[in-house]
Write a protein that holds these residues in place. Structure first.
Motif, short mmCIF file in Angstrom:
data_model
loop_
_atom_site.label_atom_id
_atom_site.label_comp_id
_atom_site.label_asym_id
_atom_site.label_seq_id
_atom_site.Cartn_x
_atom_site.Cartn_y
_atom_site.Cartn_z
N MET A 1 65.30 114.40 66.02
CA MET A 1 66.40 113.68 65.34
C MET A 1 65.95 112.25 65.05
SD MET A 1 70.33 113.01 66.63
CE MET A 1 70.72 114.75 66.56
N ARG A 2 66.34 111.74 63.91
CA ARG A 2 65.98 110.38 63.54
C ARG A 2 66.64 109.38 64.49
NH1 ARG A 2 68.00 106.24 60.52
NH2 ARG A 2 69.98 107.30 60.26
N ASN A 3 65.91 108.31 64.81
CA ASN A 3 66.46 107.25 65.65
C ASN A 3 67.69 106.68 64.97
OD1 ASN A 3 67.02 105.11 67.28
ND2 ASN A 3 65.05 104.08 67.01
N SER A 4 68.84 106.72 65.64
CA SER A 4 70.08 106.32 65.00
C SER A 4 70.30 104.81 65.03
CB SER A 4 71.27 107.01 65.68
OG SER A 4 71.32 106.68 67.06
N LEU A 5 69.51 104.07 65.81
CA LEU A 5 69.66 102.62 65.85
C LEU A 5 68.94 102.00 64.66
CD1 LEU A 5 70.73 100.28 67.68
CD2 LEU A 5 68.40 100.09 68.55
N PRO A 6 69.60 101.13 63.91
CA PRO A 6 68.90 100.46 62.79
C PRO A 6 67.70 99.69 63.29
CG PRO A 6 71.26 100.06 62.69
CD PRO A 6 71.01 100.70 64.03
N PRO A 7 66.71 99.48 62.44
CA PRO A 7 65.53 98.73 62.87
C PRO A 7 65.87 97.28 63.21
CG PRO A 7 65.50 99.05 60.50
CD PRO A 7 66.63 99.88 61.03
N VAL A 8 65.22 96.77 64.23
CA VAL A 8 65.37 95.38 64.62
C VAL A 8 63.98 94.74 64.57
CG1 VAL A 8 66.02 93.80 66.48
CG2 VAL A 8 67.31 95.91 66.14
N PRO A 9 63.77 93.73 63.72
CA PRO A 9 64.77 93.05 62.90
C PRO A 9 65.07 93.79 61.59
CG PRO A 9 62.64 92.00 62.63
CD PRO A 9 62.45 93.05 63.68
N THR A 10 66.26 93.52 61.07
CA THR A 10 66.65 94.05 59.77
C THR A 10 65.67 93.60 58.69
OG1 THR A 10 69.01 94.22 60.27
CG2 THR A 10 68.41 93.83 57.96
N LYS A 11 65.34 94.51 57.79
CA LYS A 11 64.48 94.16 56.66
C LYS A 11 65.33 93.53 55.56
CE LYS A 11 61.09 96.10 53.40
NZ LYS A 11 60.14 94.99 53.63
N LEU A 12 65.01 92.31 55.20
CA LEU A 12 65.74 91.60 54.16
C LEU A 12 65.10 91.86 52.80
CD1 LEU A 12 66.22 88.16 55.95
CD2 LEU A 12 67.86 90.05 55.81
N PRO A 13 65.89 91.77 51.72
CA PRO A 13 65.29 91.95 50.39
C PRO A 13 64.26 90.86 50.08
CG PRO A 13 67.56 91.19 50.21
CD PRO A 13 67.34 91.53 51.65
N GLU A 14 63.26 91.22 49.32
CA GLU A 14 62.29 90.24 48.86
C GLU A 14 62.89 89.42 47.73
OE1 GLU A 14 59.40 89.59 50.22
OE2 GLU A 14 59.69 91.18 51.72
N ILE A 15 62.63 88.11 47.74
CA ILE A 15 63.09 87.24 46.66
C ILE A 15 61.89 86.52 46.08
CG2 ILE A 15 64.52 85.26 46.04
CD1 ILE A 15 66.50 86.04 48.10
N GLU A 16 61.72 86.65 44.78
CA GLU A 16 60.63 85.96 44.10
C GLU A 16 61.21 85.07 43.00
OE1 GLU A 16 58.04 88.43 41.81
OE2 GLU A 16 59.63 89.83 41.25
N VAL A 17 60.43 84.08 42.59
CA VAL A 17 60.84 83.17 41.52
C VAL A 17 59.85 83.29 40.38
CG1 VAL A 17 61.36 80.78 40.91
CG2 VAL A 17 61.80 81.59 43.24
N SER A 18 60.36 83.41 39.18
CA SER A 18 59.50 83.58 38.01
C SER A 18 60.20 83.00 36.79
CB SER A 18 59.21 85.08 37.79
OG SER A 18 58.41 85.28 36.66
N VAL A 19 59.46 82.91 35.70
CA VAL A 19 60.06 82.51 34.42
C VAL A 19 60.19 83.70 33.48
CG1 VAL A 19 59.38 80.09 34.50
CG2 VAL A 19 57.80 81.79 33.54
N THR A 20 59.75 84.85 33.94
CA THR A 20 59.83 86.05 33.10
C THR A 20 60.73 87.09 33.76
OG1 THR A 20 57.89 87.05 34.16
CG2 THR A 20 57.50 85.69 32.20
N TYR A 21 61.34 87.90 32.92
CA TYR A 21 62.22 88.94 33.41
C TYR A 21 61.42 90.21 33.72
CZ TYR A 21 66.26 86.16 32.08
OH TYR A 21 67.21 85.16 32.00
N ARG A 22 61.86 90.94 34.71
CA ARG A 22 61.25 92.21 35.07
C ARG A 22 61.85 93.31 34.18
NH1 ARG A 22 61.69 93.69 41.19
NH2 ARG A 22 59.88 92.31 41.29
#
Length: 482
Positions: A1-22
């Protein structure tokens, strides 16, 4: 069975800065509310109200218009958090795992950082379940109006990411249920997560070491539980540091109140009674990640305050580290018992320049200041101002409370050196008790019983543990780095 506890630490979204759109990633535009003259950048029928996320119907760009209100830095954080929740919903329905935000041309670095803070924390979720996790928002691109602005925005985002990670880790630790989170689990998790940081060493002291070294407060509080107590020591010693800060955090992994048992209503929330300790653990990790040139020693006395035949009793006399004795009046005033040991030990063993402690300590402070403001006690005006300023820079509010000297005589004991719970104004009396163990050093005490957890969503906070105080501690340490 999958471990039911969320991972610690939580994975946060990546944030990047650019002048172009994806290509292919949906876009959000930011819009201020109309001013009295009707001037506004509001579009597509959006209100521009802070945190209002308006989804634009049909195909095309933008997909969302996010309200900024007046456009103050706090408005950017609130807008970022609200959009993070909307973007998370889009990720969960499979329509967008990566999004982008068009930044107005006049956005400052501070505003970009506040937006990033909201984006990183607003979509936080902690849920123990055997279900497969829903798809998460993985990436956000901030699209700057000019290439010249990118370096400043990117630097702000990189710094803010460590502050957000500290708040998220604090939430993770405090939200973890107490059937998993006993003192050993907290200590082992701190060693694993923070011990991996460059420049940090983590030492876990067990119940035998605590007994051999006279930690009577920790042993008394933890004596009623089948899970023995621990002392978590974290050391960050960068080369060239000229200041040394001692941080102490309350680590009660569950609090029944002991023999002075709590009412059943609300006792389930006591899994977060180690939120102060969690904030200290997470702060050290962020301080190391930011490579701040200040030495930090952090201590988290961890225990479970339980009810059994071996539980400590009202009327007991407890001998703390260093020999000072306490008359126990109420076993539900356990936080100050464990922190007294840690304060006395940390000061005697490591000789810091300044001391700051953090704890979900008294219900009285929750009544006094509510759920969004922390109580601050300090022996030094400059130190108090430093804490308030640190909190203001990271969006955490503190209100200084008095250490009323007329009440100090009530702390003095008859059968022991001091009295643990003499009655009177609860938050002040607890602070005066702790002051007895600070050896006259500059000392600040942060009571986070109110803001340490939340019952509803606001700004970048979601229900559960809030992560409060971790960012203030990082900024506080940074103030000694120059």
């Amino acid at each position: 069975m999958r471990n039911s506890l969320p991972p610690v630490p939580t994975k946060l979204p990546e944030i990047e800065v650019s002048v172009t759109y994806r290509r292919g990633a949906p876009v959000a535009h930011l819009a201020t509310a109309p001013d009295p003259a009707g001037e506004s950048h509001v579009e597509h029928g959006a209100s521009g109200k802070t945190g209002d996320v308006h989804e634009v119907p049909g195909e095309g760009s933008p997909r969302w218009v996010v309200g900024l209100g007046e456009g103050a830095p706090r408005d950017y954080r609130k807008a970022g958090a609200a959009f993070a929740r909307a973007a998370r919903a889009a990720a969960e329905d499979g329509s967008a795992k990566a999004v982008q935000v068009a930044l107005p041309a006049d956005v400052t670095g501070e505003q970009a950082g506040e937006l990033a803070m909201g984006l990183l924390l607003g979509g936080y979720r902690f849920k123990v379940t055997t279900e497969e996790p829903k798809p998460a928002l993985t990436a956000v691109r901030l699209v700057a109006a000019s290439e010249d602005a990118v370096p400043e925005y990117a630097a702000q985002v990189a710094r803010v990411r460590e502050l957000a990670a500290a708040a998220a880790l604090t939430r993770d630790l405090a939200n973890t249920p107490s059937n998993i989170k006993n003192p050993a689990w907290l200590a082992n998790t701190a060693a694993k997560v923070v011990g991996a940081a460059e420049g940090v060493t983590v030492t876990v002291r067990d119940e035998k070491w605590l007994a051999d070294n006279g930690f009577g407060g920790v042993l008394a509080v933890g004596g009623g539980s089948a899970s023995p107590p621990r002392l978590i020591e974290l050391q960050y010693r960068p080369r060239g540091a000229s200041s040394h800060v001692l941080m102490v955090g309350k680590g009660i992994t569950f609090d029944t109140g002991g023999l002075s048992i709590k009412p059943a209503d609300g006792m389930h929330l006591m899994r977060t009674d180690m939120a102060g300790g969690a904030a200290v653990i997470a702060a050290v990790r962020a301080i190391a990640a930011l490579k701040l040139p200040v030495r930090v020693t952090a201590l988290v006395p961890a225990a479970e305050n339980h009810v059994s035949g071996s539980a400590y009793r009202p009327g007991d006399i407890v001998r703390h580290y260093g020999g000072r004795t306490t008359e126990v009046g109420n076993t539900d005033a356990e936080g100050r018992m464990v922190m007294a040991d840690a304060l006395a030990y940390g000061i005697a063993e490591y000789r810091p320049d300044v001391v700051i402690d953090t704890a979900t300590l008294t219900g009285a402070m929750k009544v006094s200041l509510g759920l969004r403001t922390g109580g601050l006690f300090a022996t030094d005006d400059e130190l108090a101002a430093r804490v308030v300023a640190a909190g203001a820079r990271v969006g955490e509010a503190w209100w200084r409370m008095p250490l009323v000297e007329d009440y100090a005589t009530s702390i003095q004991g008859e059968l022991g050196d001091v009295r643990q719970a003499p009655g009177g104004p609860g938050g002040i009396m607890a602070a005066l008790f702790l002051r007895e163990f600070t050896a006259g050093l500059p000392w600040a005490h942060l009571d986070i019983a109110g803001p340490g957890r939340a019952d509803k969503t606001y700004d970048d906070v979601v229900p559960g543990a809030s992560g409060f105080a971790s960012r203030t501690l990082v900024e506080f340490a940074a103030s000694y780095a120059s």
